[in-house]
Design an enzyme around this catalytic site. Structure first.
Site, mmCIF file in Angstrom:
data_model
loop_
_atom_site.group_PDB
_atom_site.id
_atom_site.type_symbol
_atom_site.label_atom_id
_atom_site.label_comp_id
_atom_site.label_asym_id
_atom_site.label_seq_id
_atom_site.Cartn_x
_atom_site.Cartn_y
_atom_site.Cartn_z
ATOM 1 N N GLN A 72 -40.890 -9.115 16.453
ATOM 2 C CA GLN A 72 -41.070 -9.712 15.129
ATOM 3 C C GLN A 72 -41.072 -8.651 14.021
ATOM 4 O O GLN A 72 -40.625 -8.921 12.905
ATOM 5 C CB GLN A 72 -42.384 -10.515 15.108
ATOM 6 N N LYS A 102 -37.353 -8.037 13.313
ATOM 7 C CA LYS A 102 -36.744 -9.267 12.798
ATOM 8 C C LYS A 102 -37.151 -9.467 11.342
ATOM 9 O O LYS A 102 -36.309 -9.716 10.470
ATOM 10 C CB LYS A 102 -37.227 -10.444 13.647
ATOM 11 N N LYS A 105 -47.773 -11.874 16.421
ATOM 12 C CA LYS A 105 -47.560 -13.065 17.245
ATOM 13 C C LYS A 105 -48.900 -13.468 17.836
ATOM 14 O O LYS A 105 -49.789 -12.630 17.998
ATOM 15 C CB LYS A 105 -46.590 -12.765 18.393
ATOM 16 N N GLY A 164 -45.225 -21.708 13.776
ATOM 17 C CA GLY A 164 -44.995 -22.320 15.080
ATOM 18 C C GLY A 164 -44.165 -21.448 16.011
ATOM 19 O O GLY A 164 -43.598 -20.433 15.615
ATOM 20 N N ASP A 165 -44.105 -21.857 17.254
ATOM 21 C CA ASP A 165 -43.230 -21.280 18.283
ATOM 22 C C ASP A 165 -43.259 -22.293 19.432
ATOM 23 O O ASP A 165 -43.567 -23.475 19.184
ATOM 24 C CB ASP A 165 -43.738 -19.890 18.726
#
Ligand code: NDP
Ligand code: 2IT
Length: 448
Positions: free
Chosen positions: A113, A116, A128, A167-168
């Site tokens: 992340q 990204k 995360k 979300g994930d």
């Protein structure tokens, strides 16, 4: 020491410091392999121990989540928030609810992340979180109680300028709403502390669609860059969750033919290509009824269900793995190569094993890593944060056009840093471009 020896030496130390965290090792090795030649050329970064520091999370919060079932039984789950690196902005990244969640999985996701988020060009650090809670088979009330209990601890570690979860896997609009409701109850204030909210209470237009749409936008750039078009391409998609369904929707809009979808039970082969009407059915099945993909095959002719199997044996031009990590291994890569695949565009995070990725590279298959091709989701999360901070909301067209320009930009950066003999190594391009910005910030901050 040669570059390979330096990589081996660094990875040896990382494995020792983080024993048994195999997913984390895999994610770090991919990034370190891409950036090492550049890193070795830059004495100042080495002296500042940027690699050692960037692979160590700022902090990991671990906590127990106790909750009560509808029958009055007591359950305890484990939850984490990995706040990995906030050099570029407040921590940002999703929450995952799945029984396979471990500290290693969340460290790999938090690490990915960082780069990204850096690629999006928006001010976001990497994080995360999640829990080994399994939402499958739980009633909505049970999910609500779990979310409320989780937020009772999490709320003290997050904030709109501190850390903004989203979300994930297993965390969609319903869970974000439960978490947000509990956050407001505890803090007595409204703030953009979570993204993926409902559009009527601070959510952004196009956030639901953003990851899947962004993946198809990226794929189109990648194909165009190599003198190919997306229209008429046969696309094989895995998963049937948030990312997969909106990737399928945009692919159909672009006149591509989507021939597969899947879930953890198996995959469906849609011989004539998925239609909008069929997609509408699958969305209702998955988003509202929480059913299985096998039910889709029962409903429509020409759709074949393959139990306990992955879709990668079906002939396609483009593979879009949109389910989970390491869902595409060596044998799958071989099948895809044999069937003449030209590109693999990742909707999921790290869906390819290292061996599968290597095989594709050897065979000249274009490979977009998730940190570039699935960045549309977090990018629109970043836009949701901006809208919340300004107390305004943009139209669908406004958000979609910003999403498209962010993805075009990420693609351009991959080309800039990854071009090699007339082709683009997107893995190297994304890793170097994403890493460099964070490394520069860390260098500027001194020893912190
Ligand atoms: P969802 O929970 O909406 O859907 C996940 C899908 O993947 C389901 O079809 C699920 O099947 C399948 N799946 C999950 N775990 C496994 C497994 N172990 N084996 C086989 N199938 C599995 O999640 P998302 O669509 O949000 O996420 C999918 C991927 O995309 C993840 O890698 C996530 O990290 C990544 N991602 C998500 C973003 C987002 O905005 N949501 C942004 C960027 C990346 P089943 O229902 O049977 O479990
Ligand atoms: O993996 C990801 O980029 C996400 N799950 C989305 C994160 C976010 O903050 O929107």
């Amino acid at each position: 020491m040669s570059t390979q020896t330096e990589i081996a030496h660094f990875m040896g130390g990382l494995r020792k410091r983080n024993p048994h965290e195999t997913e984390f090792h895999q994610a770090v090795k991919e990034v370190v392999t891409s950036v090492m030649p550049w890193y070795l050329d830059h004495e100042d970064y080495r002296k500042a121990q940027i690699l050692e520091r960037i692979t160590e999370p700022d902090r990991i919060i671990t906590f127990r989540v106790s909750w009560e079932t509808d029958d009055g039984d007591i359950r305890a789950n484990r939850a984490w928030r990995v706040q990995f690196n906030h050099s570029l902005g407040p921590y940002k990244g999703g929450l995952r609810f799945h029984p396979s969640v471990t500290q290693s999985v969340l460290k790999f996701l938090g690490f990915e992340q960082i780069f990204k988020n850096s690629l999006t060009g928006l001010p976001m650090g990497g994080a995360k979180g999640g829990s080994n809670f399994n939402p499958k088979g739980k009633s909505p009330r049970e999910v609500m109680r779990f979310c409320q209990s989780m937020m009772t601890e999490l709320h003290r570690h997050i904030g709109e300028d501190v850390d903004v979860p989203a979300g994930d896997i297993g965390v969609g609009a319903r869970e974000i709403s439960f978490l947000f409701g509990q956050y407001m109850r505890l803090e007595n204030r409204w703030s953009g502390v979570l993204t993926g909210k409902g559009c009527s209470f601070g959510g952004s237009a196009v956030r639901t669609e953003a990851t899947g749409y962004g993946c198809v936008y990226f794929c189109e750039h990648m194909l165009n860059q190599h003198n190919e078009q997306i229209s008429d391409k046969v696309i094989s998609i895995s998963g049937s969750g948030n990312v997969a369904l909106y990737a399928a929707e945009k692919a159909i809009d672009k006149n591509a033919k989507v021939v597969t979808l899947s879930d953890s039970g198996g995959f469906v082969h849609i011989k004539d290509g998925l239609t909008h009407q069929q997609l509408h059915y699958v969305k209702d099945l998955k988003e509202n009824r929480r059913g299985r993909i096998s039910e889709f095959a029962k409903e429509f002719g020409g759709v074949e269900y393959h139990h306990n199997a992955r879709p990668w044996g079906i002939k396609c031009d483009v593979a879009m793995p949109c389910a989970t990590q390491n869902e595409l291994g060596t044998e799958d890569a071989k099948s895809l190569i044999d069937s003449g695949v030209i590109a693999v565009c990742e909707g999921a995070n790290m869906p390819l094993t290292a061996e599968a990725a290597h095989l594709l590279e050897q065979h000249g298959v274009l490979h977009a890593p998730g940190k570039a091709s699935n960045a549309g989701g977090v990018a629109v999360s970043g836009l949701e944060q901006s809208q919340n901070a300004m107390r305004i909301s943009w139209t669908r067209d406004e958000v979609d056009s910003r999403l498209q320009s962010i993805i075009a930009d990420i693609h351009a950066r991959c080309v800039e840093y990854g071009h090699h003999e007339g082709r683009v190594n997107y893995v190297n391009g994304a890793n170097i471009a994403g890493f460099k910005k964070v490394a520069d910030a860390m260098l500027a901050y001194g020893v912190v």
